[in-house]
Scaffold this motif. Sequence first.
Motif, short mmCIF file in Angstrom:
data_model
loop_
_atom_site.label_atom_id
_atom_site.label_comp_id
_atom_site.label_asym_id
_atom_site.label_seq_id
_atom_site.Cartn_x
_atom_site.Cartn_y
_atom_site.Cartn_z
N LYS A 39 0.84 -1.20 0.00
CA LYS A 39 0.00 0.00 0.00
C LYS A 39 0.87 1.25 0.00
N ALA A 40 1.93 1.25 0.81
CA ALA A 40 2.83 2.40 0.88
C ALA A 40 3.54 2.62 -0.45
N LEU A 41 3.98 1.52 -1.08
CA LEU A 41 4.64 1.65 -2.38
C LEU A 41 3.68 2.22 -3.41
N ARG A 42 2.42 1.79 -3.36
CA ARG A 42 1.43 2.32 -4.30
C ARG A 42 1.21 3.82 -4.05
N GLN A 43 1.23 4.24 -2.80
CA GLN A 43 1.09 5.66 -2.49
C GLN A 43 2.25 6.46 -3.08
N VAL A 44 3.46 5.94 -2.94
CA VAL A 44 4.63 6.63 -3.48
C VAL A 44 4.55 6.69 -5.00
N GLN A 45 4.14 5.59 -5.62
CA GLN A 45 4.00 5.57 -7.08
C GLN A 45 2.98 6.61 -7.54
N THR A 46 1.88 6.73 -6.81
CA THR A 46 0.86 7.73 -7.15
C THR A 46 1.44 9.13 -7.02
N ASP A 170 -3.26 13.84 4.36
CA ASP A 170 -4.48 13.85 3.55
C ASP A 170 -4.52 15.09 2.65
N GLY A 171 -5.07 14.90 1.46
CA GLY A 171 -5.24 16.02 0.55
C GLY A 171 -4.12 16.20 -0.44
N PHE A 172 -3.03 15.45 -0.27
CA PHE A 172 -1.93 15.50 -1.22
C PHE A 172 -1.97 14.25 -2.11
N ALA A 173 -1.22 14.27 -3.19
CA ALA A 173 -1.20 13.13 -4.10
C ALA A 173 -0.77 11.87 -3.35
N GLY A 174 -1.59 10.81 -3.46
CA GLY A 174 -1.28 9.58 -2.76
C GLY A 174 -1.48 9.68 -1.27
N ASP A 175 -2.02 10.79 -0.80
CA ASP A 175 -2.20 11.06 0.64
C ASP A 175 -0.87 11.03 1.39
N ILE A 176 0.20 11.45 0.72
CA ILE A 176 1.51 11.58 1.35
C ILE A 176 2.17 12.85 0.84
N MET A 177 3.20 13.30 1.58
CA MET A 177 3.94 14.50 1.20
C MET A 177 5.43 14.23 1.40
N LEU A 178 6.24 14.60 0.41
CA LEU A 178 7.68 14.48 0.53
C LEU A 178 8.18 15.49 1.55
N THR A 179 8.87 15.02 2.58
CA THR A 179 9.32 15.92 3.64
C THR A 179 10.84 16.10 3.68
#
Length: 224
Positions: A39-46, A170-179
């Motif tokens: 699931k995490a990898l799919r989020q990063v890919q998105t 939430d609200g960012f692409a893939g529901d993650i943000m590069l920090t």
Amino acid sequence: MRFRMMFLVMMGLLAPAVVAQDELPPLEEQTVTEDNSLKALRQVQTYMDEVESLTASFRQHAPNGTVATGTLYLERPGRIRFDYADETPFLVVADGKTLNFIDYEIGQVTKWPVKETPLRALLGNSIDLASLGANIELEPAGATGVIALMAQDSERPELGTITLYFRQTDGFAGDIMLTSWAVVDAEDRVTFVELSGQDQNVSLDDKLWEFEDPRGLAKRRRIR
């Protein structure tokens, strides 16, 4: 007669099935959950596919302990610019193919192909991550809600590694943000970059990927 035989055969096949069904316990409904790493990898890919550009403030921690700040501009594929603040006489620009490190203090430009730097993982897309054999780690060092993705070119390990850190948002692409990200070179020296104040998918001027070459200037000066 032929029809009767076919009918009996069909009934013969059906009869055991009916008996067997009566002997089976009642079915229980089961929910198959997705593996958290997948699931995490799919989020990063998105994220890598949907975030085409961004701007942010950055804070860079160099291997020698010095800290520099400035503004980051990024546009996929292959473009990035580090505008350093506080009169730091450096500029880092990638124009899609070449990563340039410009030292205005001594009038020197050093160049590398983007594809031969760890930043390739940051400036590419999900396909590039697959080719780099990227690995996912959830909540590294106990950091809640953080996804760490490490990438290294297996055919050229001397280029070093890069680890990208994403936070569930939430609200960012893939529901993650590069920090942030960390680059480890062939001599195990670590450069760490933190981001803040991000804007995603913004329109960026093509002139950001250009720079004035300081080589040969009679008077050294900082040119932005």
